[in-house]
Design a protein around this motif. Structure first.
Motif, PDB file in Angstrom:
ATOM      1  N   VAL A  51      -1.756  -2.602  -0.521  1.00 30.20           N
ATOM      2  CA  VAL A  51      -2.889  -1.695  -0.557  1.00 30.20           C
ATOM      3  C   VAL A  51      -4.147  -2.547  -0.415  1.00 30.20           C
ATOM      4  N   ASP A  60      -8.880   3.347   0.131  1.00 30.60           N
ATOM      5  CA  ASP A  60      -7.949   2.243   0.311  1.00 30.60           C
ATOM      6  C   ASP A  60      -6.989   2.566   1.452  1.00 30.60           C
ATOM      7  N   THR A  62      -3.012   1.539   3.123  1.00 37.04           N
ATOM      8  CA  THR A  62      -1.702   1.014   2.721  1.00 37.04           C
ATOM      9  C   THR A  62      -0.888   0.607   3.951  1.00 37.04           C
ATOM     10  N   THR A  73       6.316   3.880  -2.191  1.00 40.47           N
ATOM     11  CA  THR A  73       4.904   4.251  -2.162  1.00 40.47           C
ATOM     12  C   THR A  73       4.124   3.313  -3.068  1.00 40.47           C
ATOM     13  N   SER A  75       0.421   2.352  -4.800  1.00 36.12           N
ATOM     14  CA  SER A  75      -0.813   3.032  -5.174  1.00 36.12           C
ATOM     15  C   SER A  75      -1.550   2.202  -6.203  1.00 36.12           C
ATOM     16  N   ARG A  76      -2.856   2.408  -6.241  1.00 35.55           N
ATOM     17  CA  ARG A  76      -3.686   1.747  -7.247  1.00 35.55           C
ATOM     18  C   ARG A  76      -4.180   2.785  -8.231  1.00 35.55           C
ATOM     19  N   ASP A  77      -4.096   2.445  -9.521  1.00 36.63           N
ATOM     20  CA  ASP A  77      -4.594   3.349 -10.540  1.00 36.63           C
ATOM     21  C   ASP A  77      -6.106   3.436 -10.445  1.00 36.63           C
ATOM     22  N   THR A  78      -6.613   4.605 -10.661  1.00 37.99           N
ATOM     23  CA  THR A  78      -8.054   4.809 -10.771  1.00 37.99           C
ATOM     24  C   THR A  78      -8.354   5.316 -12.174  1.00 37.99           C
ATOM     25  N   LYS A  81      -8.479   0.637 -11.276  1.00 41.39           N
ATOM     26  CA  LYS A  81      -8.035   0.089  -9.992  1.00 41.39           C
ATOM     27  C   LYS A  81      -7.607  -1.365 -10.083  1.00 41.39           C
ATOM     28  N   VAL A  84      -1.622  -1.889  -9.863  1.00 41.57           N
ATOM     29  CA  VAL A  84      -0.955  -1.365  -8.684  1.00 41.57           C
ATOM     30  C   VAL A  84       0.469  -0.980  -9.064  1.00 41.57           C
ATOM     31  N   ASN A  85       0.905   0.136  -8.519  1.00 39.83           N
ATOM     32  CA  ASN A  85       2.243   0.634  -8.790  1.00 39.83           C
ATOM     33  C   ASN A  85       3.046   0.680  -7.493  1.00 39.83           C
TER      34      ASN A  85
END
Length: 125
Positions: A51, A60, A62, A73, A75-78, A81, A84-85
């Motif tokens: 990402v 962002d 990917t 998948t 993703s970055r936590d908001t 941020k 990352v997951n």
């Protein structure tokens, strides 16, 4: 000092799911990219998913290795941020590897790349 701490690896049956998380800590000014790599025994690490920060006001983006498209998948936590997951679905035995979190970021120490310690993912019946 920046640290990347991973969690979520383990043993799962083929077709199952796992979620990996990676948290970046320290005095971080900007994260440019956060990635997941994996490494098979005796092989070099390969990029699984990335990402990239879109910058101010931009989303962002990917990217995925062909072998995991449609199944994984990232993703970055908001709003933080700094986490990352990697959601991994429809896991296959060939996904068995050590997974490493990687970040390219700017911290109090300058612009550097950082690696987590790695987490084992095993897909087996």
């Amino acid at each position: 000092q920046v640290q990347l701490v991973e969690s979520g690896g383990g043993l799962v049956q083929p077709g199952g799911s796992l979620r990996l998380s990676c948290a970046a800590s320290g005095i971080i000014f900007m994260i440019y990219t956060m990635d997941w790599y994996r490494q098979y025994p005796g092989k070099q690490r390969e990029l699984v998913a990335r990402v990239s920060s879109g910058g101010l006001g931009n989303p962002d983006t990917t990217d995925y290795a062909d072998s995991v498209k449609g199944r994984f998948t990232i993703s970055r936590d908001t709003p933080a941020k700094n986490m990352v997951n990697l959601q991994m679905n429809s896991l296959k035995p060939e996904d068995t590897a050590v997974y490493y979190c990687h970040a390219h970021l700017r911290s109090a120490a300058g612009v550097n790349e950082h690696w987590g310690q790695g987490t084992q993912v095993t897909v087996s019946s």
